[in-house]
Design a protein around this motif. Structure first.
Motif, PDB file in Angstrom:
ATOM      1  N   LEU A 121     -15.022   6.287   2.803  1.00 52.53           N
ATOM      2  CA  LEU A 121     -16.284   5.776   3.348  1.00 52.53           C
ATOM      3  C   LEU A 121     -16.466   4.292   3.014  1.00 52.53           C
ATOM      4  O   LEU A 121     -16.904   3.502   3.856  1.00 52.53           O
ATOM      5  CB  LEU A 121     -17.463   6.592   2.818  1.00 52.53           C
ATOM      6  N   THR A 122     -16.123   3.903   1.809  1.00 53.11           N
ATOM      7  CA  THR A 122     -16.273   2.510   1.396  1.00 53.11           C
ATOM      8  C   THR A 122     -15.318   1.610   2.173  1.00 53.11           C
ATOM      9  O   THR A 122     -15.699   0.531   2.643  1.00 53.11           O
ATOM     10  CB  THR A 122     -16.024   2.384  -0.120  1.00 53.11           C
ATOM     11  N   THR A 123     -14.086   2.048   2.347  1.00 53.55           N
ATOM     12  CA  THR A 123     -13.121   1.274   3.126  1.00 53.55           C
ATOM     13  C   THR A 123     -13.564   1.186   4.585  1.00 53.55           C
ATOM     14  O   THR A 123     -13.460   0.127   5.213  1.00 53.55           O
ATOM     15  CB  THR A 123     -11.720   1.912   3.030  1.00 53.55           C
ATOM     16  N   GLY A 124     -14.086   2.293   5.120  1.00 55.19           N
ATOM     17  CA  GLY A 124     -14.623   2.274   6.487  1.00 55.19           C
ATOM     18  C   GLY A 124     -15.754   1.268   6.621  1.00 55.19           C
ATOM     19  O   GLY A 124     -15.854   0.555   7.628  1.00 55.19           O
ATOM     20  N   GLY A 125     -16.601   1.194   5.599  1.00 56.42           N
ATOM     21  CA  GLY A 125     -17.696   0.216   5.611  1.00 56.42           C
ATOM     22  C   GLY A 125     -17.185  -1.211   5.640  1.00 56.42           C
ATOM     23  O   GLY A 125     -17.728  -2.069   6.350  1.00 56.42           O
ATOM     24  N   LEU A 126     -16.110  -1.480   4.896  1.00 56.27           N
ATOM     25  CA  LEU A 126     -15.518  -2.828   4.915  1.00 56.27           C
ATOM     26  C   LEU A 126     -14.901  -3.143   6.270  1.00 56.27           C
ATOM     27  O   LEU A 126     -14.983  -4.284   6.751  1.00 56.27           O
ATOM     28  CB  LEU A 126     -14.471  -2.959   3.814  1.00 56.27           C
ATOM     29  N   ILE A 127     -14.302  -2.149   6.901  1.00 59.22           N
ATOM     30  CA  ILE A 127     -13.729  -2.356   8.238  1.00 59.22           C
ATOM     31  C   ILE A 127     -14.839  -2.667   9.243  1.00 59.22           C
ATOM     32  O   ILE A 127     -14.717  -3.586  10.053  1.00 59.22           O
ATOM     33  CB  ILE A 127     -12.891  -1.139   8.669  1.00 59.22           C
ATOM     34  N   VAL A 128     -15.940  -1.916   9.173  1.00 62.02           N
ATOM     35  CA  VAL A 128     -17.077  -2.170  10.060  1.00 62.02           C
ATOM     36  C   VAL A 128     -17.627  -3.571   9.806  1.00 62.02           C
ATOM     37  O   VAL A 128     -17.945  -4.313  10.751  1.00 62.02           O
ATOM     38  CB  VAL A 128     -18.175  -1.097   9.887  1.00 62.02           C
ATOM     39  N   ALA A 129     -17.718  -3.978   8.545  1.00 62.09           N
ATOM     40  CA  ALA A 129     -18.217  -5.321   8.210  1.00 62.09           C
ATOM     41  C   ALA A 129     -17.296  -6.386   8.811  1.00 62.09           C
ATOM     42  O   ALA A 129     -17.771  -7.384   9.371  1.00 62.09           O
ATOM     43  CB  ALA A 129     -18.311  -5.498   6.695  1.00 62.09           C
ATOM     44  N   ALA A 130     -15.981  -6.179   8.723  1.00 64.16           N
ATOM     45  CA  ALA A 130     -15.041  -7.146   9.282  1.00 64.16           C
ATOM     46  C   ALA A 130     -15.198  -7.247  10.799  1.00 64.16           C
ATOM     47  O   ALA A 130     -15.188  -8.349  11.368  1.00 64.16           O
ATOM     48  CB  ALA A 130     -13.607  -6.751   8.920  1.00 64.16           C
ATOM     49  N   VAL A 131     -15.358  -6.102  11.458  1.00 63.48           N
ATOM     50  CA  VAL A 131     -15.550  -6.104  12.913  1.00 63.48           C
ATOM     51  C   VAL A 131     -16.840  -6.841  13.263  1.00 63.48           C
ATOM     52  O   VAL A 131     -16.874  -7.652  14.197  1.00 63.48           O
ATOM     53  CB  VAL A 131     -15.552  -4.661  13.469  1.00 63.48           C
ATOM     54  N   LEU A 132     -17.902  -6.582  12.519  1.00 60.28           N
ATOM     55  CA  LEU A 132     -19.180  -7.255  12.789  1.00 60.28           C
ATOM     56  C   LEU A 132     -19.075  -8.765  12.565  1.00 60.28           C
ATOM     57  O   LEU A 132     -19.691  -9.545  13.295  1.00 60.28           O
ATOM     58  CB  LEU A 132     -20.293  -6.662  11.925  1.00 60.28           C
ATOM     59  N   LEU A 133     -18.302  -9.182  11.570  1.00 60.87           N
ATOM     60  CA  LEU A 133     -18.102 -10.619  11.348  1.00 60.87           C
ATOM     61  C   LEU A 133     -17.355 -11.255  12.520  1.00 60.87           C
ATOM     62  O   LEU A 133     -17.700 -12.353  12.959  1.00 60.87           O
ATOM     63  CB  LEU A 133     -17.356 -10.863  10.040  1.00 60.87           C
ATOM     64  N   VAL A 134     -16.343 -10.562  13.033  1.00 57.70           N
ATOM     65  CA  VAL A 134     -15.599 -11.083  14.181  1.00 57.70           C
ATOM     66  C   VAL A 134     -16.511 -11.157  15.402  1.00 57.70           C
ATOM     67  O   VAL A 134     -16.540 -12.170  16.115  1.00 57.70           O
ATOM     68  CB  VAL A 134     -14.348 -10.218  14.470  1.00 57.70           C
ATOM     69  N   VAL A 135     -17.282 -10.094  15.640  1.00 58.52           N
ATOM     70  CA  VAL A 135     -18.211 -10.076  16.780  1.00 58.52           C
ATOM     71  C   VAL A 135     -19.238 -11.196  16.632  1.00 58.52           C
ATOM     72  O   VAL A 135     -19.529 -11.914  17.590  1.00 58.52           O
ATOM     73  CB  VAL A 135     -18.904  -8.704  16.915  1.00 58.52           C
ATOM     74  N   GLY A 136     -19.776 -11.357  15.429  1.00 58.04           N
ATOM     75  CA  GLY A 136     -20.741 -12.432  15.192  1.00 58.04           C
ATOM     76  C   GLY A 136     -20.150 -13.803  15.450  1.00 58.04           C
ATOM     77  O   GLY A 136     -20.791 -14.677  16.042  1.00 58.04           O
ATOM     78  N   GLY A 137     -18.910 -14.004  15.029  1.00 55.40           N
ATOM     79  CA  GLY A 137     -18.241 -15.280  15.274  1.00 55.40           C
ATOM     80  C   GLY A 137     -18.027 -15.539  16.756  1.00 55.40           C
ATOM     81  O   GLY A 137     -18.260 -16.644  17.246  1.00 55.40           O
ATOM     82  N   ALA A 161     -20.692  -1.371   0.817  1.00 54.34           N
ATOM     83  CA  ALA A 161     -19.312  -1.136   0.368  1.00 54.34           C
ATOM     84  C   ALA A 161     -19.162  -1.478  -1.112  1.00 54.34           C
ATOM     85  O   ALA A 161     -18.494  -0.749  -1.860  1.00 54.34           O
ATOM     86  CB  ALA A 161     -18.336  -1.944   1.207  1.00 54.34           C
ATOM     87  N   LEU A 162     -19.787  -2.573  -1.555  1.00 56.66           N
ATOM     88  CA  LEU A 162     -19.736  -2.921  -2.980  1.00 56.66           C
ATOM     89  C   LEU A 162     -20.402  -1.852  -3.828  1.00 56.66           C
ATOM     90  O   LEU A 162     -19.891  -1.484  -4.896  1.00 56.66           O
ATOM     91  CB  LEU A 162     -20.385  -4.290  -3.212  1.00 56.66           C
ATOM     92  N   LEU A 163     -21.525  -1.337  -3.344  1.00 49.93           N
ATOM     93  CA  LEU A 163     -22.164  -0.225  -4.061  1.00 49.93           C
ATOM     94  C   LEU A 163     -21.250   0.994  -4.066  1.00 49.93           C
ATOM     95  O   LEU A 163     -21.176   1.729  -5.061  1.00 49.93           O
ATOM     96  CB  LEU A 163     -23.509   0.127  -3.420  1.00 49.93           C
ATOM     97  N   GLY A 164     -20.559   1.215  -2.962  1.00 54.86           N
ATOM     98  CA  GLY A 164     -19.624   2.342  -2.883  1.00 54.86           C
ATOM     99  C   GLY A 164     -18.484   2.203  -3.875  1.00 54.86           C
ATOM    100  O   GLY A 164     -18.099   3.173  -4.537  1.00 54.86           O
ATOM    101  N   PHE A 165     -17.908   0.998  -4.012  1.00 54.34           N
ATOM    102  CA  PHE A 165     -16.840   0.787  -4.989  1.00 54.34           C
ATOM    103  C   PHE A 165     -17.358   0.961  -6.414  1.00 54.34           C
ATOM    104  O   PHE A 165     -16.662   1.508  -7.272  1.00 54.34           O
ATOM    105  CB  PHE A 165     -16.211  -0.597  -4.813  1.00 54.34           C
ATOM    106  N   ARG A 166     -18.576   0.516  -6.646  1.00 55.86           N
ATOM    107  CA  ARG A 166     -19.182   0.693  -7.970  1.00 55.86           C
ATOM    108  C   ARG A 166     -19.358   2.180  -8.276  1.00 55.86           C
ATOM    109  O   ARG A 166     -19.053   2.630  -9.372  1.00 55.86           O
ATOM    110  CB  ARG A 166     -20.531  -0.029  -7.990  1.00 55.86           C
ATOM    111  N   HIS A 167     -19.834   2.924  -7.278  1.00 58.48           N
ATOM    112  CA  HIS A 167     -20.022   4.372  -7.463  1.00 58.48           C
ATOM    113  C   HIS A 167     -18.679   5.071  -7.636  1.00 58.48           C
ATOM    114  O   HIS A 167     -18.556   6.028  -8.394  1.00 58.48           O
ATOM    115  CB  HIS A 167     -20.781   4.950  -6.262  1.00 58.48           C
ATOM    116  N   LEU A 168     -17.670   4.589  -6.945  1.00 61.95           N
ATOM    117  CA  LEU A 168     -16.334   5.182  -7.002  1.00 61.95           C
ATOM    118  C   LEU A 168     -15.783   5.178  -8.427  1.00 61.95           C
ATOM    119  O   LEU A 168     -15.116   6.126  -8.842  1.00 61.95           O
ATOM    120  CB  LEU A 168     -15.411   4.395  -6.064  1.00 61.95           C
ATOM    121  N   ARG A 169     -16.072   4.137  -9.190  1.00 68.25           N
ATOM    122  CA  ARG A 169     -15.593   4.040 -10.577  1.00 68.25           C
ATOM    123  C   ARG A 169     -16.266   5.065 -11.488  1.00 68.25           C
ATOM    124  O   ARG A 169     -15.697   5.448 -12.499  1.00 68.25           O
ATOM    125  CB  ARG A 169     -15.867   2.653 -11.132  1.00 68.25           C
ATOM    126  N   ARG A 170     -17.472   5.475 -11.108  1.00 67.23           N
ATOM    127  CA  ARG A 170     -18.247   6.367 -11.984  1.00 67.23           C
ATOM    128  C   ARG A 170     -17.992   7.852 -11.712  1.00 67.23           C
ATOM    129  O   ARG A 170     -18.383   8.688 -12.506  1.00 67.23           O
ATOM    130  CB  ARG A 170     -19.732   6.094 -11.809  1.00 67.23           C
TER     131      ARG A 170
END
Length: 196
Positions: free
Chosen positions: A10-26, A166-175
């Motif tokens: 889920l966290t990796t999927g969130g990063l992929i969505v963020a990357a797509v949104l950055l490209v679309v925004g650009g 995604a950052l919150l997801g990575f933080r949760h992943l460690r716990r």
């Protein structure tokens, strides 16, 4: 499925969505800038200047409320093009043609082909309506440029939100303990008491 595996997916999927949104925004930012530059350069090349403040041309009540804000300026934006087309050209065209459309004037000229005044009115209406159409196209493209910019902002905000999640997801992943499982599709029900 292990909880850590699901969280990582889920966290990796969130990063992929963020990357797509950055490209679309650009891309939307580029599109907006391109449209704005094209509208500005094409309109600037026409050297249309709004009447000066206090001029006789702005005293007409059908013109003044719409053009006074642009008094003395050069026409360079889509909004200005719409104001000029609808509240300057159209007003003067309606005065000259008695409010008749190009189609009506053309039909009258065809019915009386030897009338030079009718032919002149058709030419006037054709030129005026063509210029109005071109200016209104500039307005439409200018509006699309604004919409593209709003879409870019929404994409960048969405990307920022997805990166934060995604950052919150990575933080949760460690716990999460390595051995914790996620029960997908199964329900734990309390045993029913036996009836004797």
């Amino acid at each position: 499925m292990r909880r850590r595996t699901l969280d990582a997916l889920l966290t990796t999927g969130g990063l992929i969505v963020a990357a797509v949104l950055l490209v679309v925004g650009g891309l939307m930012t580029w599109a907006s800038s391109f449209v704005d530059n094209e509208v500005h350069s094409q309109l600037s090349a026409q050297h249309i200047t709004f009447p000066a403040k206090g001029s006789e041309q702005l005293n007409d009540p059908l013109v003044k409320p719409y053009l006074e804000q642009y008094a003395g300026q050069q026409l360079t934006t889509g909004a200005q093009a719409k104001a000029w087309a609808d509240h300057y050209i159209k007003v003067h065209l309606d005065e000259s043609t008695g409010g008749k459309t190009y189609s009506e004037l053309s039909a009258a000229a065809r019915a009386n082909p030897d009338d030079p005044k009718a032919k002149a009115m058709v030419d006037l209406a054709f030129k005026g309506e063509t210029l109005r159409g071109l200016l209104l196209n500039a307005y439409a493209f200018g509006t699309m440029g604004k919409i593209a910019m709003y879409a870019a902002w929404a994409s960048f905000i969405g990307a920022a939100a997805m990166i934060f999640l995604a950052l919150l997801g990575f933080r949760h992943l460690r716990r999460v303990p390595v051995e914790e499982e996620v029960a997908i599709g199964s329900r734990h029900t309390a045993p029913k008491p036996a009836i004797a």
